[in-house]
Design a protein around this motif. Structure first.
Motif, PDB file in Angstrom:
ATOM      1  N   UNK A  10       0.806  -1.229   0.000  1.00 39.32           N
ATOM      2  CA  UNK A  10       0.000   0.000   0.000  1.00 39.32           C
ATOM      3  C   UNK A  10       0.833   1.270   0.000  1.00 39.32           C
TER       4      UNK A  10
ATOM      5  N   UNK B 242       3.962   4.057  -0.702  1.00 38.04           N
ATOM      6  CA  UNK B 242       4.742   4.548  -1.841  1.00 38.04           C
ATOM      7  C   UNK B 242       6.110   3.871  -1.846  1.00 38.04           C
TER       8      UNK B 242
ATOM      9  N   UNK C 145      -6.534   7.820   5.607  1.00 35.55           N
ATOM     10  CA  UNK C 145      -5.481   6.845   5.277  1.00 35.55           C
ATOM     11  C   UNK C 145      -5.862   5.450   5.758  1.00 35.55           C
TER      12      UNK C 145
ATOM     13  N   UNK D 299      -8.379   4.110   3.425  1.00 33.53           N
ATOM     14  CA  UNK D 299      -7.755   3.612   2.193  1.00 33.53           C
ATOM     15  C   UNK D 299      -7.147   2.240   2.433  1.00 33.53           C
TER      16      UNK D 299
ATOM     17  N   UNK E 215     -24.435  -2.631  11.596  1.00 33.07           N
ATOM     18  CA  UNK E 215     -23.311  -1.695  11.628  1.00 33.07           C
ATOM     19  C   UNK E 215     -23.026  -1.179  13.020  1.00 33.07           C
TER      20      UNK E 215
ATOM     21  N   UNK F 272      -0.933  15.585  -0.879  1.00 34.83           N
ATOM     22  CA  UNK F 272      -0.245  14.496  -1.558  1.00 34.83           C
ATOM     23  C   UNK F 272       1.145  14.309  -0.982  1.00 34.83           C
ATOM     24  N   UNK F 273       1.824  15.431  -0.734  1.00 34.58           N
ATOM     25  CA  UNK F 273       3.180  15.301  -0.224  1.00 34.58           C
ATOM     26  C   UNK F 273       3.180  14.743   1.198  1.00 34.58           C
TER      27      UNK F 273
ATOM     28  N   UNK G 127       0.755  12.689   2.640  1.00 36.42           N
ATOM     29  CA  UNK G 127       0.255  11.330   2.804  1.00 36.42           C
ATOM     30  C   UNK G 127       1.282  10.328   2.297  1.00 36.42           C
ATOM     31  N   UNK G 128       1.246   9.133   2.905  1.00 34.34           N
ATOM     32  CA  UNK G 128       2.209   8.142   2.447  1.00 34.34           C
ATOM     33  C   UNK G 128       1.510   6.889   1.946  1.00 34.34           C
ATOM     34  N   UNK G 129       0.193   6.870   1.947  1.00 31.06           N
ATOM     35  CA  UNK G 129      -0.501   5.716   1.397  1.00 31.06           C
ATOM     36  C   UNK G 129      -0.684   5.951  -0.096  1.00 31.06           C
ATOM     37  N   UNK G 130      -0.315   4.937  -0.881  1.00 29.88           N
ATOM     38  CA  UNK G 130      -0.173   5.100  -2.321  1.00 29.88           C
ATOM     39  C   UNK G 130      -1.483   5.477  -3.011  1.00 29.88           C
ATOM     40  N   UNK G 131      -2.521   4.684  -2.746  1.00 34.07           N
ATOM     41  CA  UNK G 131      -3.741   4.887  -3.525  1.00 34.07           C
ATOM     42  C   UNK G 131      -4.466   6.164  -3.142  1.00 34.07           C
ATOM     43  N   UNK G 132      -4.238   6.656  -1.913  1.00 34.78           N
ATOM     44  CA  UNK G 132      -4.846   7.921  -1.507  1.00 34.78           C
ATOM     45  C   UNK G 132      -4.320   9.029  -2.400  1.00 34.78           C
ATOM     46  N   UNK G 133      -3.010   8.938  -2.665  1.00 37.58           N
ATOM     47  CA  UNK G 133      -2.383   9.922  -3.532  1.00 37.58           C
ATOM     48  C   UNK G 133      -3.004   9.867  -4.934  1.00 37.58           C
TER      49      UNK G 133
ATOM     50  N   UNK H  31      -5.920   8.875  -5.792  1.00 36.54           N
ATOM     51  CA  UNK H  31      -7.293   9.403  -5.781  1.00 36.54           C
ATOM     52  C   UNK H  31      -7.281  10.922  -5.808  1.00 36.54           C
TER      53      UNK H  31
ATOM     54  N   UNK I 159     -26.059   2.751   8.251  1.00 37.43           N
ATOM     55  CA  UNK I 159     -24.925   3.453   8.837  1.00 37.43           C
ATOM     56  C   UNK I 159     -24.885   4.895   8.337  1.00 37.43           C
TER      57      UNK I 159
END
Lengths: 341, 367
Positions: free
Chosen positions: A153, A155, A192, A195, A304, B9-10, B12-18, B20, B177
């Motif tokens: 997940x 980078x 995060x 995600x 839920x 973007x800079x 965050x470190x989760x790939x797919x969040x970037x 998106x 929910x």
């Protein structure tokens, strides 16, 4: 360094495998996560193929499958047929819903692990009356999959090294994977985490069968030579398990675990990665983070609100033992800490 | 916008969040359209944010009875002490003084039936009983925030804010929910019914404020909005009160018919709006200018004049201060709402003209 390992294992592997090994190890210098995963997969495939070819003459075994009240006997292939193959003879629902198999009423057996001998076979799903063992297998698989998802997940600039996960303890409220990340003081935001949860759900929906393979310690060392933590753990694991290391693979991800695990990733239903907490350890290098999550099997539906309570609870730091640099923490010995807690 | 995105973007470190967020920034730039392909584009849906799916499919959850009780306990603990007096005192301290031009919030109530009352002069009056439910403020939209579902044709000078009220708390596990998420910031148990009220910005209330029957005063006038009884397809006699035609004297087959629907000459056509058979009921209607004769403070019941409040018994209605100019209150009313919950009241408050049953019998001379 690499040649030393390959030399010591030269007796075991054929010339072909060795040449492929060297080829694969050269790829390492590309320094890419993707290539490392590909290398591991190729090795895994080769080893699986080698083990299959080593069987030679195919012997027959009789497997007595007990399903509900009736029992059927199948003639299967020794060291080739798996409980999953027996389930395929029986019916599709059982094939899809079975979590683990039970051999001779005592030993839990992974669904995709070849049967060594004639035996009585039972299939355990998530709604058996005594679900303790199935729960553990499910929780263990969740930990394994969490590691698999986390390693893909991030980078490329973030260095991810899987450390280990403790023995499954459903009562602790969360499944855990301890992972070393080259990030200082990372506190994940809720988006995060979301995600990460989505990645895990997407990965599980791809319905990867979870494969199982017993290998020697030497082979495991070659496989995990990029991972310093696993390299440290492997001799200890092998010593406790007759010199063998059990590997599991889901999709492209290979990991060490005692097993058994569930049959397929699509048996995971509601899944959430709830928290990532930095651990206070003396392990050298980057800080170690504890990834925590909670999941339910797809066959169990829950509203839920009740699931939200589970999610909230799984956000607290799991009480499993925190890995240190002195002791070798693996899935096998971490339960000692649990027992003393 | 782009700067903020790149910042995220800079960080965050989760790939797919970037991925998106990048996709988001690209789509925000828009593409050029040379020709206008659709002559009249479909109107944009501007449903209010609380229009979400409310009820979920109720499965047979495999929870043990112990755990079911535990979940119930959690619900109770989570939402039990909601009489935050510090909150109320804070509102009371900051509240503006009431002015006749201010528009207060309304309440959600249930029509529970019809009862007679007697005046002091002996005349009988029919009243409708409206029980004010456990109203709580869920959210307040400022005039700028609130986007009307129908765009305003004319410019509105004094824009009102929108207050979202909920009534009748229920088991959150029976709802989706998504719907429960509406109540997250108010700290209120998810409610069965929601209603919006347009209020003056001065009459805004913070989320979680309870509203009871003492929001209204005896002697004041209210408007009641409800959904009329669905009577289905009806003829003109029931729908519009036509007289019909005689039962005898040679009349055949036209006893309940409407008769002629158009004239001759220049008006030789059916005029729009001609009263004809059709669907009757099941539409929202407001009955205006109903006087409050009696308030029961124990059960939060308003006795308002009339037996024709729209809707069935047990249906949900909303009550507003009246908009009829001559019946608007002249004396100050509780503003922004009745907040002094500690004050002890008599169980029943009556209008001055109403005969109370504890009083001696009405005596009057026979004529």
């Amino acid at each position: 360094m690499n040649s030393k390992i390959t030399l010591s294992t030269s007796k075991m592997y054929s010339l072909f495998v060795r040449s492929r090994l060297n080829k694969c190890t050269n790829k390492r210098f590309l320094g890419n996560l993707q290539s490392e995963s590909t290398r591991q997969n190729e090795l895994f495939d080769l080893e699986k193929k080698r083990q299959r070819e080593e069987i030679g003459r195919i012997d027959k075994i009789e497997v007595e499958v007990q399903c509900k009240s009736e029992s059927k006997t199948y003639v299967m292939n020794k060291l080739i047929s798996t409980p999953y193959d027996c389930a395929r003879h029986l019916n599709e629902t059982i094939m899809n819903k079975t979590a683990v198999a039970l051999i001779n009423g005592e030993t839990l057996w992974h669904m995709h692990k070849p049967l060594p001998d004639s035996c009585k076979l039972e299939f355990l799903d998530y709604k058996v009356s005594q679900p303790g063992q199935v729960n553990k297998a499910f929780w263990r698989t969740c930990s394994f999959l969490l590691g698999a998802v986390a390693s893909n997940a991030f980078k490329d600039k973030v260095d991810v090294q899987l450390h280990s996960f403790p023995i499954p303890n459903v009562k602790s409220g969360s499944f855990v994977y301890d992972i070393q990340l080259s990030l200082d003081n990372w506190v994940p935001t809720s988006s995060e985490l979301r995600v990460l949860s989505m990645e895990m759900i997407k990965f599980c929906q791809q319905a990867h069968p979870i494969e199982c393979l017993d290998v020697t310690a030497d082979f495991a060392l070659v496989l995990f030579k990029e991972n310093p933590h696993k390299t440290m753990q492997i001799p200890d694991i092998a010593a406790n398990n007759n010199g063998k290391v059990t590997l599991f693979r889901a999709g492209p991800n290979v990991d060490i675990s005692k097993g058994p695990m569930i049959a397929n990733t699509n048996q995971l239903g509601r899944t959430t990665v709830t928290n990532v907490i930095k651990l206070d350890t003396d392990i050298k290098g980057s800080p170690v983070y504890r990834f925590q999550g909670v999941a339910l099997p797809s066959s169990i539906v829950l509203n839920h609100f009740a699931y939200g309570l589970l999610e909230e609870r799984a956000k607290n730091l799991n009480s499993a033992r925190i890995p240190g640099s002195q002791d070798v923490t693996t899935e096998d010995n971490s339960f000692m800490a649990q027992a003393t807690n | 916008m782009a700067f903020i995105l790149s910042n995220i973007v800079s960080k965050t470190c989760v790939k797919s969040l970037e991925d998106k967020l990048l996709a988001l920034s690209i789509s925000a730039s828009g593409t050029q359209i040379r020709e206008r392909h659709i002559m009249n584009p479909p109107p944009r849906l501007r449903n209010p944010t609380w229009f979400t799916k409310k009820h979920r499919v109720v499965h047979n959850d495999e929870i043990t009875t112990d755990n079911q009780e535990f979940v119930k306990e959690v619900v109770q603990d989570k939402y039990s002490n909601k009489d935050e007096s510090p909150l109320l005192s804070e509102i009371a301290a900051n509240a503006a003084e009431w002015q006749p031009t201010f528009k207060r919030t309304g309440v959600i109530a249930r029509k529970i039936g019809i009862y007679p009352i007697w005046m002091k002069d002996g005349t009988k009056m029919t009243t409708t009983l409206l029980q004010v439910l456990d109203n709580h403020v869920i959210k307040y939209y400022t005039p700028e925030e609130y986007e009307n579902s129908q765009p305003n044709k004319t410019r509105v000078m004094k824009k009102k804010g929108c207050l979202l009220l909920g009534a009748e708390g229920t088991d959150p596990s029976l709802l989706t929910k998504e719907y429960c998420g509406l109540f997250k910031n108010s700290g209120v148990i998810p409610k069965k019914f929601l209603a919006r009220f347009f209020v003056s910005p001065d009459a805004a209330l913070p989320p979680g404020t309870p509203i009871n029957a003492l929001h209204f005063q005896v002697g004041n006038f209210v408007d009641v909005r409800g959904k009329t009884i669905d009577r289905g397809f009806q003829g003109v006699m029931k729908r519009h009160g036509f007289k019909g035609m005689p039962a005898s004297h040679g009349v055949t087959k036209t006893h309940r018919r409407g008769g002629n629907i158009g004239g001759g000459g220049e008006k030789a056509r059916v005029w729009p709006g001609t009263k004809m058979p059709g669907h009757m009921g099941n539409r929202y209607r407001v009955l205006k200018g109903l006087k409050i004769w009696r308030i029961n403070t124990k059960y939060n019941v308003l006795y308002v004049s009339g037996q024709n409040v729209p809707g069935d018994t047990n249906s949900i209605v909303t009550i507003y201060d009246t908009i009829l100019p001559l019946r608007k209150p002249s004396n100050p009313v509780p503003f922004p709402t009745y907040l002094n919950t500690d004050e002890i009241h008599e169980e029943d408050l009556y209008d001055d003209d109403v005969h109370q049953f504890c009083d001696p019998t009405i005596e009057y001379n026979e004529t």
